[in-house]
Design an enzyme around this catalytic site. Structure first.
Site, short mmCIF file in Angstrom:
data_model
loop_
_atom_site.label_atom_id
_atom_site.label_comp_id
_atom_site.label_asym_id
_atom_site.label_seq_id
_atom_site.Cartn_x
_atom_site.Cartn_y
_atom_site.Cartn_z
CG PHE A 158 -0.51 0.35 2.41
CD1 PHE A 158 -0.08 1.69 2.76
CD2 PHE A 158 0.22 -0.56 3.54
CE1 PHE A 158 0.45 2.05 3.96
CE2 PHE A 158 0.90 -0.13 4.54
CZ PHE A 158 0.89 1.18 4.84
CE LYS A 182 -2.99 -8.11 -4.73
NZ LYS A 182 -3.50 -7.38 -3.50
CD GLU A 185 -5.38 -5.86 0.26
OE1 GLU A 185 -4.50 -5.36 -0.41
OE2 GLU A 185 -5.49 -6.72 1.14
CB SER A 235 4.66 -7.45 5.59
OG SER A 235 3.73 -8.31 5.10
CB CYS A 290 10.28 -0.33 2.79
SG CYS A 290 10.97 0.24 1.04
CD GLU A 390 8.28 -2.86 8.29
OE1 GLU A 390 7.62 -3.92 8.21
OE2 GLU A 390 8.87 -2.27 7.47
#
Ligand code: NAD
Length: 505
Positions: A158, A182, A185, A235, A290, A390
């Site tokens: 995301f 993909k 969402e 992740s 990240c 994290e």
């Protein structure tokens, strides 16, 4: 999960297959929130396995003619794509801010860094040049060519809904593959806008497709025999699963995972510069990068002055809706994620850390948005959850150590190895750190060392599963496979039967 019925009245975000928007019949959907208001703004179709199969079939059908398309033609289309993304920067960025929450300038920055990958891919005729060895043996030449794999897929997180897909599809398509994206969402709309721009740029139908969805779509992509390679960013737990499952089934996989990026501050560092960098890199994009700095490692007596300088800067951070001018930090992606990040601040004292700045009470934005102010934790140590996990939010932890060696051992023992930075005026110390540290991307007085598009991006340890980093030269390698041709032209005078092993001398 939302159903189609419960989502009536909202915008619908659908798949994009074969050059057109494709509405799902699965009757499964997810809610897309506006994190700045806390209200739903759209619902997104979740693909069934059959819909994934349809997208793969369309991409497979488009592959033969796309791989046969000349390099010049592919490059021309990419140049047009570059122009269209450039012209539509603001539109893409606004959509991104609406669904992700990051501020508009930050979103503009994301689009700009993504665009660099399309610019890199415009040079595909040069990038795909192979090697040629004349006279490897008498009258024999040897050369290597690189060919596309077929249908390849990208599964994205995301936090960079425009840039990370561009890390993948620009090179994948330039190399002659057809692609299925993909996206996350949580902020899926940008993917459809990019698909529309690609169609406008002249990308043939079926070459770039988007399948919206959740694990059902991901699992089908993983097991589908026609998908030859998977690029994943997300992740660590999911990255590991994708790598293990995909490679077991025989696919090429690069899976980039989570991170815990340390910023090492030596006693000779410029305090103002280090504090500016720490605040920018820890709290930019609300810490949902990240490559965000989440741990500041203060060596010796630098801790007090650097913490003081950070506190002064934190007091000025303006938190609020990303589309409102002047705000520097937007909301987090969902209410659940905001609450999870808050829990690390709440638990820190129980673990023995101290909360120097508590962002939970420091939010100027009102309403139901998923806001959380910036927090600063001190006396954090390995073994505490706020160090080991994290957090992926606006929380910076300070770890105090006595020596460079102590700092290095701690950083190298950390499970992750994505980015790392050192702040010092001592060139020799910086060079030693670059030599010693176990991380894939190192910044020297640069807090977020995301490589430019003509290098490649990737971490070490639990931050990357696979052999090749993403985008840049390694991206081209990932999306192609080598073929070596050994050739001799007929020369009846030297032709004879010889059952021995071919010799070259
Ligand atoms: P995520 O792992 O939850 O989701 C990533 C993708 O995987 C999404 O498309 C999602 O739909 C899918 N997915 C999620 N759970 C799944 C499951 N159980 N099975 C199959 N598919 C699943 O990650 P996120 O929350 O969207 O993104 C944040 C994470 O991504 C952070 O850990 C961050 O560090 C990481 N990230 C890493 C990099 C990098 O370059 N290393 C870059 C950006 C983000």
């Amino acid at each position: 999960m939302a159903t189609i019925e419960s989502a009536i009245g909202l915008n619908r975000v659908s798949h994009f297959i074969g050059g057109t928007v494709f509405e799902s019949k699965s009757n499964r959907a997810g809610t897309v929130w506006n994190p700045a208001t806390g209200a739903p703004r759209a619902f997104v179709d979740f693909a069934s396995a059959e819909e994934v199969d349809h997208a793969v079939a369309v991409a497979a059908k488009a592959f033969p003619s796309w791989r046969a398309t000349s390099l010049s033609k592919r490059s021309e289309i990419l140049f047009r794509m570059r122009e269209l993304v450039h012209v539509n920067r603001r539109k893409i960025a606004e959509l991104l801010t609406l669904e992700h929450g990051k501020t508009l300038p930050d979103a503009m920055g994301e689009v700009a860094r993504g665009l660099e990958n399309i610019e890199f891919a415009c040079g595909i005729p040069n990038l795909l040049k192979g090697g040629f060895s004349e006279q490897a043996s008498a009258g024999v030449d040897v050369y290597q060519i690189r060919q596309p794999l077929g249908v390849v897929a990208g599964i994205t997180p995301f936090n960079f809904p425009a840039m990370v897909p561009m890390w993948m599809f620009a090179n994948a398509i330039a190399c002659g593959n057809t692609f299925i994206l993909k996206p996350s969402e949580k902020d899926p709309s940008v993917s459809v806008l990019l698909a529309e721009l690609m169609r406008e740029a002249g990308v043939p139908d079926g070459v770039f497709n988007v399948v919206q969805g959740d694990q059902v779509a991901v699992n089908r992509l993983l097991e589908h025999p026609e998908i030859k390679a998977i690029s994943f960013v997300g992740s660590t737990a999911v990255a590991k699963m994708i790598y293990e499952t995909g490679t077991r089934i025989g696919k090429r996989v690069q899976a980039l995972g989570g991170a815990k990026n340390h910023m090492l501050v030596l006693p000779d560092a410029d305090i103002g510069m280090a504090a500016d960098a720490a605040v920018s890199a820890a709290y930019g994009s609300a810490g949902e990068r990240c490559m965000a700095i989440s741990v500041l490692v203060a060596v010796g007596n630098v801790a007090e002055p650097v913490i003081e300088a950070i506190r002064q800067r934190m007091a000025k951070i303006q938190v609020g809706p990303g589309l409102e001018e002047g705000n520097e930090m937007g909301p987090l992606i969902t209410r659940e994620h905001r609450d999870r990040v808050s829990s690390y601040v709440a638990n820190a004292p129980k673990e023995g850390a101290s909360v120097l700045v508590d962002g939970r009470g420091n939010v100027r934005a009102s309403g139901e948005g998923f806001f959380l102010g910036a927090s600063l934790l001190d006396h954090v140590k390995p073994g505490m959850r706020c160090y080991d996990d994290e957090i992926f939010g606006p929380v910076l932890s300070v770890v105090r150590v006595n020596t460079y060696e102590e700092a290095l051992n701690m950083i190298n023992a950390n499970a992750y190895g994505n980015g790392v930075a050192i702040f010092t005026r001592d060139g020799g110390a910086a060079r030693q750190f670059q030599f010693d540290v176990n991380a894939g991307m190192v910044g020297i007085n640069v807090p977020i060392p995301v490589p430019v598009s003509y290098y490649s991006f990737g971490g070490w340890k639990a931050s990357l599963f696979g052999d090749l980093h993403m985008y840049g030269p390694e991206g081209v390698q990932f999306y192609t496979r080598a073929k070596v041709v050994t050739s001799r032209w007929p020369d009846p005078a030297t032709s004879k039967v010889d059952l021995g092993f071919p010799q070259v001398r």
